[in-house]
Motif scaffolding. Structure first.
Motif, PDB file in Angstrom:
ATOM      1  N   ASP A  47       0.822  -1.206   0.000  1.00 28.17           N
ATOM      2  CA  ASP A  47       0.000   0.000   0.000  1.00 28.17           C
ATOM      3  C   ASP A  47       0.856   1.257   0.000  1.00 28.17           C
ATOM      4  O   ASP A  47       0.532   2.231  -0.661  1.00 28.17           O
ATOM      5  CB  ASP A  47      -0.910   0.026   1.233  1.00 28.17           C
ATOM      6  N   LYS A  48       1.961   1.237   0.764  1.00 23.90           N
ATOM      7  CA  LYS A  48       2.737   2.464   0.933  1.00 23.90           C
ATOM      8  C   LYS A  48       4.226   2.171   0.981  1.00 23.90           C
ATOM      9  O   LYS A  48       4.665   1.294   1.708  1.00 23.90           O
ATOM     10  CB  LYS A  48       2.309   3.181   2.211  1.00 23.90           C
ATOM     11  N   SER A  72       1.183   3.897  -3.107  1.00 24.52           N
ATOM     12  CA  SER A  72       1.597   5.239  -2.717  1.00 24.52           C
ATOM     13  C   SER A  72       3.087   5.229  -2.389  1.00 24.52           C
ATOM     14  O   SER A  72       3.570   4.295  -1.743  1.00 24.52           O
ATOM     15  CB  SER A  72       0.779   5.672  -1.495  1.00 24.52           C
ATOM     16  N   THR A  74       6.208   7.778  -0.806  1.00 26.03           N
ATOM     17  CA  THR A  74       6.438   9.011  -0.071  1.00 26.03           C
ATOM     18  C   THR A  74       7.868   9.065   0.459  1.00 26.03           C
ATOM     19  O   THR A  74       8.388   8.060   0.934  1.00 26.03           O
ATOM     20  CB  THR A  74       5.478   9.094   1.142  1.00 26.03           C
ATOM     21  N   LEU A  95      -0.632   5.289  10.428  1.00 27.91           N
ATOM     22  CA  LEU A  95      -1.003   5.191   9.012  1.00 27.91           C
ATOM     23  C   LEU A  95      -1.886   3.971   8.765  1.00 27.91           C
ATOM     24  O   LEU A  95      -2.846   4.040   7.992  1.00 27.91           O
ATOM     25  CB  LEU A  95       0.249   5.089   8.135  1.00 27.91           C
ATOM     26  N   ASP A  97      -3.944   2.651  10.804  1.00 27.68           N
ATOM     27  CA  ASP A  97      -5.264   2.914  11.374  1.00 27.68           C
ATOM     28  C   ASP A  97      -6.021   3.989  10.588  1.00 27.68           C
ATOM     29  O   ASP A  97      -7.160   3.784  10.176  1.00 27.68           O
ATOM     30  CB  ASP A  97      -5.106   3.326  12.835  1.00 27.68           C
ATOM     31  N   ILE A  98      -5.379   5.118  10.363  1.00 24.37           N
ATOM     32  CA  ILE A  98      -6.058   6.262   9.749  1.00 24.37           C
ATOM     33  C   ILE A  98      -6.270   6.076   8.246  1.00 24.37           C
ATOM     34  O   ILE A  98      -7.346   6.332   7.716  1.00 24.37           O
ATOM     35  CB  ILE A  98      -5.272   7.562  10.028  1.00 24.37           C
ATOM     36  N   GLU A  99      -5.214   5.641   7.557  1.00 23.00           N
ATOM     37  CA  GLU A  99      -5.283   5.512   6.095  1.00 23.00           C
ATOM     38  C   GLU A  99      -5.594   4.088   5.634  1.00 23.00           C
ATOM     39  O   GLU A  99      -5.594   3.816   4.438  1.00 23.00           O
ATOM     40  CB  GLU A  99      -3.969   5.982   5.467  1.00 23.00           C
ATOM     41  N   ARG A 100      -5.785   3.184   6.574  1.00 26.14           N
ATOM     42  CA  ARG A 100      -6.055   1.774   6.259  1.00 26.14           C
ATOM     43  C   ARG A 100      -4.936   1.146   5.427  1.00 26.14           C
ATOM     44  O   ARG A 100      -5.173   0.425   4.466  1.00 26.14           O
ATOM     45  CB  ARG A 100      -7.394   1.607   5.548  1.00 26.14           C
ATOM     46  N   VAL A 101      -3.705   1.449   5.808  1.00 22.92           N
ATOM     47  CA  VAL A 101      -2.538   0.877   5.143  1.00 22.92           C
ATOM     48  C   VAL A 101      -2.268  -0.488   5.764  1.00 22.92           C
ATOM     49  O   VAL A 101      -2.127  -0.608   6.980  1.00 22.92           O
ATOM     50  CB  VAL A 101      -1.303   1.802   5.286  1.00 22.92           C
TER      51      VAL A 101
END
Length: 155
Positions: A47-48, A72, A74, A95, A97-101
């Motif tokens: 995911d990231k 993504s 970064t 990340l 939790d908030i962005e569902r990574v």
């Protein structure tokens, strides 16, 4: 949650400062070699991706990007050689939790890569990473249990 942690490839010493050290030819080829080994184990899709802003980490990512499918990408100022593993761990959990990574790939430095590995796999001392070394971890946030699935080094 899958976490891939990679140390940048071998870097030269001819630079104006530590952050500006470029990869050597060997650093480039060994990074690609490790990613080819990794893709023989499993296709890497995350995911990231988080990359240190230091030149050698950025160049490592450019060399290996074709081997990682990423949603993504970064640059992350917190994953330099001076990064604090507990803070990076908390950031990744936020990340998640908030962005569902659900999966990460980091390109960073010693000593952070070793200490961060032991944040996820708590019963393991911080491992040494050779240049271009890659570790794959599985971590379950609900139980706070992590496992080292595999590690690779340049051949």
């Amino acid at each position: 949650m899958k976490i891939f942690i990679m140390r940048h490839g071998e870097a030269g010493y001819c630079a104006t400062g530590d952050a500006d050290r470029p990869l050597t030819g060997l650093g480039k080829s060994e990074s690609v070699s490790v990613m080819k080994q990794a893709n023989d184990i499993q296709k890497i899709s995350v995911d990231k991706v988080l990359i240190s802003p230091y030149l050698r980490a950025q160049e490592t990512w450019r060399e290996i990007a074709a081997y990682v499918e990423a949603r993504s990408i970064t640059t992350c100022d917190d994953i330099t050689p001076y990064g604090k593993s507990d803070r990076v761990f908390d950031y990744l959990m936020a990340l998640a939790d908030i962005e569902r990574v659900n999966s990460f790939f980091l390109v960073s430095h010693l000593p952070l890569v070793g200490y961060l590995t032991s944040e996820f796999v708590r019963d393991m001392p911080a491992p040494m990473f050779p240049t271009s070394g890659l570790a794959c971890l599985d971590y379950v946030p609900e139980t706070q249990k992590g496992e080292l699935l595999w590690r690779l080094a340049p051949k």
